[in-house]
Design an enzyme around this catalytic site. Structure first.
Site, PDB file in Angstrom:
ATOM      1  N   SER A 281     -12.466   2.923   6.472  1.00  0.00           N
ATOM      2  CA  SER A 281     -13.080   2.738   7.775  1.00  0.00           C
ATOM      3  C   SER A 281     -14.062   3.900   8.118  1.00  0.00           C
ATOM      4  O   SER A 281     -13.938   4.922   7.927  1.00  0.00           O
ATOM      5  CB  SER A 281     -12.051   2.862   8.978  1.00  0.00           C
ATOM      6  OG  SER A 281     -10.929   1.920   8.784  1.00  0.00           O
TER       7      SER A 281
ATOM      8  N   ASN B  81      -9.925   0.182   1.128  1.00  0.00           N
ATOM      9  CA  ASN B  81      -9.012  -0.034   1.994  1.00  0.00           C
ATOM     10  C   ASN B  81      -9.471   0.150   3.443  1.00  0.00           C
ATOM     11  O   ASN B  81     -10.002   1.141   3.927  1.00  0.00           O
ATOM     12  CB  ASN B  81      -7.392   1.047   1.745  1.00  0.00           C
ATOM     13  CG  ASN B  81      -6.863   0.705   0.672  1.00  0.00           C
ATOM     14  OD1 ASN B  81      -6.986  -0.232  -0.092  1.00  0.00           O
ATOM     15  ND2 ASN B  81      -5.668   1.257   0.430  1.00  0.00           N
TER      16      ASN B  81
ATOM     17  N   HIS C 258      -8.503   9.604   5.321  1.00  0.00           N
ATOM     18  CA  HIS C 258      -7.841   8.683   6.111  1.00  0.00           C
ATOM     19  C   HIS C 258      -8.140   8.794   7.693  1.00  0.00           C
ATOM     20  O   HIS C 258      -8.286  10.022   7.926  1.00  0.00           O
ATOM     21  CB  HIS C 258      -6.293   8.679   5.942  1.00  0.00           C
ATOM     22  CG  HIS C 258      -5.822   8.036   4.720  1.00  0.00           C
ATOM     23  ND1 HIS C 258      -5.242   8.840   3.820  1.00  0.00           N
ATOM     24  CD2 HIS C 258      -6.028   7.094   4.220  1.00  0.00           C
ATOM     25  CE1 HIS C 258      -4.898   8.024   2.690  1.00  0.00           C
ATOM     26  NE2 HIS C 258      -5.284   6.888   3.009  1.00  0.00           N
TER      27      HIS C 258
ATOM     28  N   GLU D  72      -2.333   7.158  -7.205  1.00  0.00           N
ATOM     29  CA  GLU D  72      -3.265   8.104  -6.458  1.00  0.00           C
ATOM     30  C   GLU D  72      -3.336   9.429  -7.076  1.00  0.00           C
ATOM     31  O   GLU D  72      -2.072  10.024  -7.382  1.00  0.00           O
ATOM     32  CB  GLU D  72      -2.841   8.059  -4.990  1.00  0.00           C
ATOM     33  CG  GLU D  72      -3.926   8.993  -4.360  1.00  0.00           C
ATOM     34  CD  GLU D  72      -3.983   8.858  -2.681  1.00  0.00           C
ATOM     35  OE1 GLU D  72      -4.170   7.528  -2.307  1.00  0.00           O
ATOM     36  OE2 GLU D  72      -3.807   9.742  -2.093  1.00  0.00           O
TER      37      GLU D  72
ATOM     38  N   HIS E 175      -9.778   4.715  -0.554  1.00  0.00           N
ATOM     39  CA  HIS E 175      -8.811   4.762   0.619  1.00  0.00           C
ATOM     40  C   HIS E 175      -9.571   5.176   1.714  1.00  0.00           C
ATOM     41  O   HIS E 175     -10.746   5.842   1.379  1.00  0.00           O
ATOM     42  CB  HIS E 175      -7.620   5.672   0.275  1.00  0.00           C
ATOM     43  CG  HIS E 175      -6.557   4.868  -0.212  1.00  0.00           C
ATOM     44  ND1 HIS E 175      -5.352   4.363   0.283  1.00  0.00           N
ATOM     45  CD2 HIS E 175      -6.440   4.112  -1.469  1.00  0.00           C
ATOM     46  CE1 HIS E 175      -4.667   3.651  -0.557  1.00  0.00           C
ATOM     47  NE2 HIS E 175      -5.458   3.586  -1.846  1.00  0.00           N
TER      48      HIS E 175
ATOM     49  N   ASP F 146       0.978  -1.271  -0.050  1.00  0.00           N
ATOM     50  CA  ASP F 146      -0.036  -0.141   0.000  1.00  0.00           C
ATOM     51  C   ASP F 146       0.988   1.309   0.149  1.00  0.00           C
ATOM     52  O   ASP F 146       2.218   1.069  -0.104  1.00  0.00           O
ATOM     53  CB  ASP F 146      -0.894  -0.179   1.303  1.00  0.00           C
ATOM     54  CG  ASP F 146      -2.021   0.854   1.354  1.00  0.00           C
ATOM     55  OD1 ASP F 146      -2.651   1.600   0.360  1.00  0.00           O
ATOM     56  OD2 ASP F 146      -2.340   1.168   2.367  1.00  0.00           O
ATOM     57  N   HIS F 147       0.409   2.455   0.275  1.00  0.00           N
ATOM     58  CA  HIS F 147       0.958   3.698   0.036  1.00  0.00           C
ATOM     59  C   HIS F 147       2.726   3.725   0.403  1.00  0.00           C
ATOM     60  O   HIS F 147       3.193   3.277   1.536  1.00  0.00           O
ATOM     61  CB  HIS F 147       0.623   4.606   1.050  1.00  0.00           C
ATOM     62  CG  HIS F 147      -0.808   4.964   1.020  1.00  0.00           C
ATOM     63  ND1 HIS F 147      -1.166   6.259   0.437  1.00  0.00           N
ATOM     64  CD2 HIS F 147      -1.816   4.478   1.898  1.00  0.00           C
ATOM     65  CE1 HIS F 147      -2.567   6.257   0.554  1.00  0.00           C
ATOM     66  NE2 HIS F 147      -3.045   5.297   1.427  1.00  0.00           N
TER      67      HIS F 147
HETATM   68  O1  G3H Z   1      -4.320   3.002   2.833  1.00  0.00           O
HETATM   69  C1  G3H Z   1      -4.805   2.459   3.828  1.00  0.00           C
HETATM   70  C2  G3H Z   1      -6.270   3.066   4.111  1.00  0.00           C
HETATM   71  O2  G3H Z   1      -6.661   3.834   3.198  1.00  0.00           O
HETATM   72  C3  G3H Z   1      -7.153   3.048   5.222  1.00  0.00           C
HETATM   73  O3  G3H Z   1      -7.823   4.154   5.716  1.00  0.00           O
HETATM   74  O4  G3H Z   1      -7.640   3.907   8.155  1.00  0.00           O
HETATM   75  O5  G3H Z   1      -9.267   5.249   7.346  1.00  0.00           O
HETATM   76  O6  G3H Z   1      -9.530   2.651   7.199  1.00  0.00           O
HETATM   77  P1  G3H Z   1      -8.434   3.863   7.071  1.00  0.00           P
HETATM   78 ZN    ZN Z   2      -4.795   5.026   1.968  1.00  0.00          ZN
END
Ligand code: G3H
Ligand code: ZN
Length: 293
Positions: free
Chosen positions: A226, A245, A187, A136, A223, A74-75
């Protein structure tokens, strides 16, 4: 990812800031017959306890179940959340060598031309190794230190939203396989006290998502997965979002219970993942429909 995208389905991708979380995630996927990615982002070995690309790779080898999982990087930002330059090419090259099965380059803090240049370099490296690349464009805010403006203000202003025409250019000129977009998603915080606080319930601009998808016809990535309100998630999955994500929900479940015991904390992660798959994302059982090639 293409199979999911074409079918209007979504593949969750779970972030691993602490190594013991990974086994709990894989168990939840197996028990619910669901396909997902296991992933690690640079802040998770720099600011949390994922330790290193190699440590994550080794743990994945120990707990993986390829009927249900793949390993994604990821990132890897070109400029990090503190504004510092990152040797992104070296990190991504290491991940490719270690056998990560897809990678992300995050040029979102750059101007469009620089983002295109950085993404192109990574696409070359990854495609030579036969694996896909996520890029991104737009600002999925929240990882930076310091407070954000009130969420509703941010959403209404559309600040940082992915520009559809730019998205079209980035994808066409780089060959990136998946594109992470900003359409109201943010995020969860990773610095200071905010990292333990409940995350804002984000909304999504689905009309804007449609414009991006039209200009950039590749699987789109959400992204900051959550805490996004469910009614928006359901729409996004039918409108081009094929990967979501999830970090904060499972990190906070682990952190809130780790002082009790590691197994109690892992049980909370397992419960949180099952709940997400069954109730929030409604993807439980997807492994049969999404057959990895
Ligand atoms: O790359 C990680 C994510 O975008 C996770 O985002 O922690 O807000 O679920 P979040
Ligand atoms: Zn992310």
């Amino acid at each position: 990812m293409l199979a999911a995208w074409r079918a209007g389905k979504v593949i969750p991708a779970f972030n691993i800031p602490y190594l013991p979380i990974m086994k709990a995630v894989v168990c939840a996927l197996r028990d619910t017959n669901t396909f997902a990615l296991v992933q690690v982002a640079r802040p998770e070995w720099e600011k949390f306890e994922a330790r290193s690309l190699r440590a994550i790779r080794q743990e994945y080898e120990r707990v993986k179940d390829e009927r249900y999982t793949r390993l994604h990087l990821d990132h890897v930002p070109v400029l990090d959340e503190d504004g510092l330059p990152v040797d992104f090419e070296a990190i991504i090259a290491e991940a490719v060598d270690l056998g990560y099965e897809s990678v992300m380059v995050d040029g979102s803090r750059l101007g469009l031309e620089e983002n295109i240049q950085a993404t192109r370099k990574v696409v070359k490296m990854a495609h030579d190794a036969g694996i896909p690349v996520e890029a991104e464009l737009g600002m999925v805010l929240g990882h930076e230190a310091g407070p954000l403006p009130p969420y509703e203000e941010l959403f209404e202003s559309g600040r940082g939203f992915t520009d559809p025409a730019e998205a079209g250019r980035l994808v066409a000129e780089t060959g990136a396989d998946w594109l992470s977009v900003a359409i109201g998603n943010i995020h969860g915080a990773i610095s200071g006290a905010a990292r333990s606080q409940k995350k804002v319930e984000a909304r999504l601009d689905i009309a804007h998502l449609d414009k991006i998808q039209e200009a950039a016809p590749v699987p789109l990535v959400l992204h900051g997965g959550s805490g996004i309100r469910k009614e928006y998630l359901r729409q996004a999955f039918g409108h081009g979002v094929a990967k979501i994500n999830i970090g904060t929900t499972i990190r906070q479940a682990y952190e809130a219970h780790r002082s009790q015991s590691q197994s109690a904390a892992c049980q909370r992660v397992y419960d949180a993942v099952v709940n997400l798959l069954v109730t929030q994302l409604e993807v439980a059982g997807s492994a049969a429909a999404i057959q990895p090639q």
